[in-house]
Design a protein around this motif. Structure first.
Motif, mmCIF file in Angstrom:
data_model
loop_
_atom_site.group_PDB
_atom_site.id
_atom_site.type_symbol
_atom_site.label_atom_id
_atom_site.label_comp_id
_atom_site.label_asym_id
_atom_site.label_seq_id
_atom_site.Cartn_x
_atom_site.Cartn_y
_atom_site.Cartn_z
ATOM 1 N N PHE A 78 1.316 -1.498 -0.115
ATOM 2 C CA PHE A 78 -0.477 0.109 -0.070
ATOM 3 C C PHE A 78 0.817 1.721 -0.197
ATOM 4 O O PHE A 78 0.508 2.122 0.010
ATOM 5 N N LYS A 79 2.076 0.806 0.806
ATOM 6 C CA LYS A 79 2.744 2.491 0.458
ATOM 7 C C LYS A 79 3.097 2.607 -1.196
ATOM 8 O O LYS A 79 3.602 3.921 -1.326
ATOM 9 N N HIS A 80 4.170 1.897 -1.140
ATOM 10 C CA HIS A 80 3.845 1.942 -2.987
ATOM 11 C C HIS A 80 3.290 2.090 -3.679
ATOM 12 O O HIS A 80 3.900 3.151 -4.907
ATOM 13 N N ARG A 81 2.215 1.779 -3.236
ATOM 14 C CA ARG A 81 0.788 2.022 -4.416
ATOM 15 C C ARG A 81 0.598 3.986 -4.318
ATOM 16 O O ARG A 81 0.377 4.645 -4.988
ATOM 17 N N ILE A 82 0.549 3.961 -2.894
ATOM 18 C CA ILE A 82 -0.069 5.584 -2.273
ATOM 19 C C ILE A 82 1.301 6.146 -3.122
ATOM 20 O O ILE A 82 0.875 7.737 -3.752
ATOM 21 N N ARG A 83 2.307 6.051 -2.821
ATOM 22 C CA ARG A 83 3.295 6.852 -2.728
ATOM 23 C C ARG A 83 3.521 7.541 -4.812
ATOM 24 O O ARG A 83 3.322 8.373 -5.310
ATOM 25 N N ALA A 84 3.557 6.000 -5.934
ATOM 26 C CA ALA A 84 3.335 5.819 -7.036
ATOM 27 C C ALA A 84 2.459 6.850 -7.348
ATOM 28 O O ALA A 84 2.259 8.219 -8.428
ATOM 29 N N ALA A 85 0.863 6.883 -6.774
ATOM 30 C CA ALA A 85 -0.640 7.323 -7.458
ATOM 31 C C ALA A 85 -0.423 9.235 -7.170
ATOM 32 O O ALA A 85 -0.169 10.391 -7.767
ATOM 33 N N ILE A 86 0.474 9.701 -6.125
ATOM 34 C CA ILE A 86 0.902 10.775 -5.166
ATOM 35 C C ILE A 86 2.232 11.428 -6.259
ATOM 36 O O ILE A 86 1.816 12.427 -7.041
ATOM 37 N N LEU A 87 3.249 10.396 -6.433
ATOM 38 C CA LEU A 87 3.882 10.960 -7.531
ATOM 39 C C LEU A 87 2.838 11.547 -9.216
ATOM 40 O O LEU A 87 4.107 12.906 -9.648
ATOM 41 N N ARG A 88 2.288 10.726 -9.180
ATOM 42 C CA ARG A 88 1.334 10.702 -10.926
ATOM 43 C C ARG A 88 0.914 12.060 -11.263
ATOM 44 O O ARG A 88 0.525 12.681 -11.731
ATOM 45 N N ARG A 89 0.745 12.814 -9.461
ATOM 46 C CA ARG A 89 0.011 13.633 -9.231
ATOM 47 C C ARG A 89 0.976 15.153 -9.440
ATOM 48 O O ARG A 89 0.076 16.391 -9.267
ATOM 49 N N MET A 90 2.272 15.454 -9.237
ATOM 50 C CA MET A 90 2.792 15.926 -8.329
ATOM 51 C C MET A 90 3.985 16.489 -9.875
ATOM 52 O O MET A 90 3.824 15.869 -10.789
ATOM 53 N N PRO A 91 4.563 18.219 -10.139
ATOM 54 C CA PRO A 91 5.319 18.338 -11.339
ATOM 55 C C PRO A 91 6.643 17.933 -11.142
ATOM 56 O O PRO A 91 7.350 17.609 -10.446
ATOM 57 N N ALA A 92 6.727 17.694 -12.547
ATOM 58 C CA ALA A 92 8.184 16.559 -12.607
ATOM 59 C C ALA A 92 9.443 17.529 -13.438
ATOM 60 O O ALA A 92 10.331 17.218 -14.150
#
Length: 460
Positions: free
Chosen positions: A91-105
């Motif tokens: 769950f930590k991995h999936r939540i982290r990946a979801a948040i990063l997809r929403r942040m500017p890169a």
């Protein structure tokens, strides 16, 4: 690990990316020793709500690993194409990946969010590969603190931050299937730990939320055989609510009383665009009708964009009360009028009074919860759109929405066409939008594309 064997041909939709297996698509369930085929003349293996099982095609091709619930028509929700286990680390991995997809890169990422200041949906269930799990994060301040220091209204995010320091955050979460509900504490632990740590090297942590509220009051849970449940899960919520900013406009949220997760984040970009159309009108003396206004998302954007008068209609007295407080925060109380009424009753009454508006916003709740109710829903959508089109001044703008996932874009646009024809008006489409990018659309999973929002101009 049990295995779900599909009937011949039922794997096609899953191979295209759809994550659900329906009960009528299953040929057999095998236990870990492969026992359970109906044709073998033995008692079939039995699925247990909340457990994990592998899904295979009729020719034993592996399709993925899923959360299961034999009591639901959606018997299996595939969460991984591999044989991936589920623990807190998952769950930590999936939540982290979801948040990063929403942040500017990098440069040119207009569809990303600055989560240090903006509220956003962090996890959108299957579209983020976390079936039936919704996580919304609200960044803001307690209302009582905002009211104590802000004297000159309207006010902006930067002004509030200078007075009160960086915003805190509160989380609203929904557990909408048996497997997610069964792992509730594990998911909450994973969420708090993920937010408390840097998401990537060199990146500051978003910070542990001040409070988490569960908003699992959706009827979807009843289809899973789960009770409805709402209440504070961890931490605390400020008395009187919080203030967040959307497109730099302040809004009050009462997370304990609000619908869904408290605020409809999915309309953020559509509300901004509506205000742009009003602003582009320049000196035109616009009057606006916001039907099904809830707490004023569209209405306040219209008022701040310069509308002369905004009529706000909703059946909820508490929503209208919050809207009036939001109008005060935005310094536009003098142009806001609230009316407690059903949209199906108000629009015919406005027609009889020969009222007309320069912009009408229709953002009703979902009329169609499933395909079986779609025909009735289309009639309802057509009725309110026909009435609204009739109330538009020449050159006026209709902003019309549907959050019914069963109503696809083609059917929705055809309904608008028929409503305009029956009203004897011609419309030009100015734009057509969907939900905000923090509610991602997963290709192959049509249910993730649920919000339609059309912008039309009356030509006569």
């Amino acid at each position: 690990m049990k295995r779900i064997i599909l009937k011949p041909g039922e794997e096609r939709r899953i191979l295209l990316g759809h994550p659900w297996v329906f009960d009528n698509e299953i040929a057999a369930v095998l236990d870990s020793q492969g026992v359970g085929l109906k044709s073998a003349g033995v008692k079939p293996a039995v699925l247990v709500p909340g457990e994990i099982a592998d899904v295979e095609s009729s020719d034993k091709k592996y399709l993925g690993r899923a959360f299961v619930n034999p009591n639901s028509k959606i018997t299996a929700r595939i969460y991984s194409p591999s044989k991936e286990g589920v623990d807190k680390g998952f769950f930590k991995h999936r939540i982290r990946a979801a948040i990063l997809r929403r942040m500017p890169a990098g440069q040119g990422n207009q569809n990303k969010y600055d989560l240090t200041s903006e509220s956003a949906r962090l996890v959108f269930a299957e579209a983020d590969f976390l079936p039936a799990l919704i996580i919304d994060r609200y960044a803001g301040w307690p209302l009582e603190k905002v009211e104590a220091v802000i004297k000159n209204r309207p006010f902006a995010f930067n002004e509030t931050e200078q007075a009160l320091g960086p915003p805190a955050s509160w989380i609203a979460v929904q557990f909408l299937c048996w497997a997610a509900d069964e792992r509730r504490e594990m998911i909450l632990d994973a969420l708090e730990e993920t937010l408390a740590a840097p998401l990537d090297p060199g990146m500051e942590a978003l910070g542990k939320p001040a409070g988490i509220i569960e908003k699992s009051g959706s009827k979807v849970r009843e289809l899973e055989g789960l009770p409805l449940r709402e209440g504070i899960a961890r931490g605390t919520l400020p008395r009187g609510g919080i203030v967040i900013f959307e497109n730099n406009l302040p809004f009050i949220l009462n997370l304990e009383e609000g619908q869904k997760t408290g605020h409809f984040l999915d309309q953020k970009e559509n509300r901004r665009l509506a205000s742009v159309y009003l602003g582009d009108a320049g000196g035109r003396d616009y009057t606006v009708l916001d039907a099904c206004c809830y707490t004023g998302g569209f209405a306040l954007h219209a008022a701040r964009a310069g509308a002369r008068a905004v009529t706000c209609v909703d059946v909820s007295a508490s929503a209208l009360e919050t809207l009036e407080k939001n109008a005060e925060l935005n310094g536009v109380s003098q142009v806001i009028k609230t009316v407690k009424a059903d949209v199906f009753e108000y629009l015919p009454l406005a027609d009889r009074r020969k009222e007309h508006f320069d912009m009408i916003i229709l953002d009703p709740p979902a009329f169609a919860k499933s395909k079986s109710s779609l025909d009735d829903a289309v009639r309802g959508y057509k009725e309110i759109n026909l009435r609204a089109i009739s109330l538009l001044n020449p050159g006026g703008i209709l902003v019309t929405c549907s959050c019914s996932q069963a109503m696809d874009e083609t059917r929705f646009k055809r309904m608008i066409t028929e409503a305009a024809a029956d009203a004897g008006r011609r419309l030009a489409q100015l734009d057509f939008r969907f939900q905000a990018p923090d509610h991602p659309v997963l290709v192959g999973y049509d249910e993730s594309l649920y919000l339609k929002c059309g912008f039309y101009r009356a030509l006569d």
